[in-house]
Design a protein around this motif. Structure first.
Motif, mmCIF file in Angstrom:
data_model
loop_
_atom_site.group_PDB
_atom_site.id
_atom_site.type_symbol
_atom_site.label_atom_id
_atom_site.label_comp_id
_atom_site.label_asym_id
_atom_site.label_seq_id
_atom_site.Cartn_x
_atom_site.Cartn_y
_atom_site.Cartn_z
ATOM 1 N N GLU A 47 0.800 -1.143 -0.012
ATOM 2 C CA GLU A 47 -0.035 -0.122 0.111
ATOM 3 C C GLU A 47 0.932 1.249 0.041
ATOM 4 O OE1 GLU A 47 -0.622 -1.793 4.382
ATOM 5 O OE2 GLU A 47 0.223 -2.339 2.375
ATOM 6 N N TRP A 81 -0.974 6.520 -1.910
ATOM 7 C CA TRP A 81 -0.820 6.733 -0.398
ATOM 8 C C TRP A 81 -0.065 8.272 -0.413
ATOM 9 C CZ3 TRP A 81 -1.913 3.296 3.556
ATOM 10 C CH2 TRP A 81 -1.492 3.580 4.789
ATOM 11 N N ASP A 131 -2.265 -0.788 -3.522
ATOM 12 C CA ASP A 131 -3.388 -1.269 -2.830
ATOM 13 C C ASP A 131 -4.547 -0.536 -3.572
ATOM 14 O OD1 ASP A 131 -5.803 -0.703 -1.077
ATOM 15 O OD2 ASP A 131 -4.652 -1.888 0.264
#
Length: 400
Positions: free
Chosen positions: A167, A178, A172
């Protein structure tokens, strides 16, 4: 009905026992905890805001290491990216470098035992810290080492919000992209970062390497003034309150979890009353259940006082930053929540360089432009499902 009465009594007894364990454990920890505030240092500093860019530089530094690699992460997952991370450490250990990896027991519980065995066989020292322990089992389970720190050759340091998992490099499908802030630092302050790692290592293993001069090479100063502020669930609240009380023009707080102690909420309200512009940036998406709802109570207070709140929409916002009057910038591992202030081991970096802060302000403006402003009237009457989660979040706020 006897079984129901017995069950209720059992629940009450367990609640009382857990409460006594937690509060007594915390009391003793506060008495015994190590306090440390490092002086202002001078070095060179880069800020990274996305995982692919950060880890490209990070792995280059690991591969170019000559003598030692010390790594502490709260979370290391069990995926292909984590396997690559371990392979880099294994390669360097095979070359004869001293490689130490410290992982939080709870946060890195998913790491493959097979991978750990392989790393240890290659010479990587892998240790889990903050394991549950007696006599205060419940309290010790709640304590976490939330630091994300790397020291390479005693000369290069990394600290910030990124952990190790897919992630964090935008793989993800739910949380990508992110958004986080992480620092790469060179200069005389790396000795302070090294010392904090070795103290954590000693606490976990009993081994003391603080007198190993090879881990503390001579370091040149640089143009950026900064200092590290490590905490162990004690003192962080008071230090941040000082910053809020010093503010004359503006306070900006970026955090994935806004669940602060009441003293800090009061500090923000008082700052608004002094004429300080208070702005909070939180994510729209959440990576934990009920954390977003738990923050609503506090966000309403900020809005009611006259502050501004923005919700980041372009992915998941995980950065931890406080900016005061455009003259002090705090970037590190601590969230603006109960857990970071009252339970976790954290480490933050206070930066005093105006050029660096102006660069950071431009990054913040980009993130605000990717956000939606929230208003009090929109939040005053949420659906019953949100209210239930908010209530549960407030009840569990110390443990989220």
């Amino acid at each position: 009905m006897k079984w129901l009465t017995g069950l209720i009594i059992l629940i009450i007894v367990l609640f009382i026992a857990a409460s006594a364990d937690f509060f007594l454990g915390r009391y003793i920890h506060e008495k015994k905890s190590r306090r440390c505030s490092y002086p202002i240092r001078h070095g060179r500093m880069q800020i990274f805001t996305n995982g692919p860019n950060l880890f490209s530089n990070y792995f280059d530094d690991l591969y170019n290491a000559q003598t030692s690699i010390h790594v502490l992460f709260y979370i290391v997952k069990n995926d292909h990216f984590c396997q690559h991370f371990f392979e880099v450490l294994i390669d360097q250990a095979n070359k004869g470098l001293k490689v130490r990896l410290l992982l939080d027991w709870f946060g890195s519980r998913e790491v493959s035992k097979k991978l750990i065995k392989k790393a240890r066989s290659a010479g990587v020292e892998v240790i889990f810290c903050h394991r549950p322990r007696f006599p205060f089992l419940f309290y010790s389970i709640q304590q976490r080492n939330h630091r994300k720190v790397t020291i390479i050759d005693g000369k290069i340091g990394y600290v910030g919000g990124f952990n190790v998992g897919k992630e964090y490099i935008d793989l993800d499908p739910v949380l990508s992209p992110w958004r986080d802030y992480h620092l790469r630092i060179e200069g005389d302050g790396i000795a302070d970062l090294q010392r904090e790692f070795l103290l954590d290592w000693e606490q976990a293993t009993g081994d003391n390497y603080l007198k190993d001069k090879s881990l503390f090479p001579s370091l040149e100063k640089g143009p950026i003034a900064y200092r590290f502020f490590p905490t162990q669930g004690v003192d962080a609240e008071g230090e941040i309150l000082k910053l809020l009380d010093q503010a004359e023009k503006s306070i900006f707080i970026g955090t994935p979890y806004f669940i602060p102690p009441e003293t800090l909420v009061d500090g923000l309200e008082q700052a608004v009353q002094r004429g300080v512009a208070v702005t909070i940036l939180v994510p729209d998406k959440s990576d934990h259940p009920i954390v977003k709802e738990a923050s609503l109570h506090y966000l309403r207070k900020v809005l009611a006082a006259g502050g501004k709140v923005y919700q980041y929409e372009a992915g998941f916002f995980h950065a931890k930053i406080i900016l005061i009057d455009g003259r002090i910038c705090d970037i590190g591992t601590a969230n603006f929540d109960y857990r970071s202030f009252k339970l976790n081991y954290e480490i933050n970096c206070f930066i005093y360089d105006q050029a660096f802060i102006q660069k950071t302000e431009r990054i913040i403006q980009i993130d605000i432009n990717r956000s939606t402003q929230l208003f009090l009237e929109e939040m005053d009457d949420p659906p019953i499902s949100i209210r239930v989660k908010e209530w549960a979040g407030m009840l569990l706020k110390s443990f989220l």
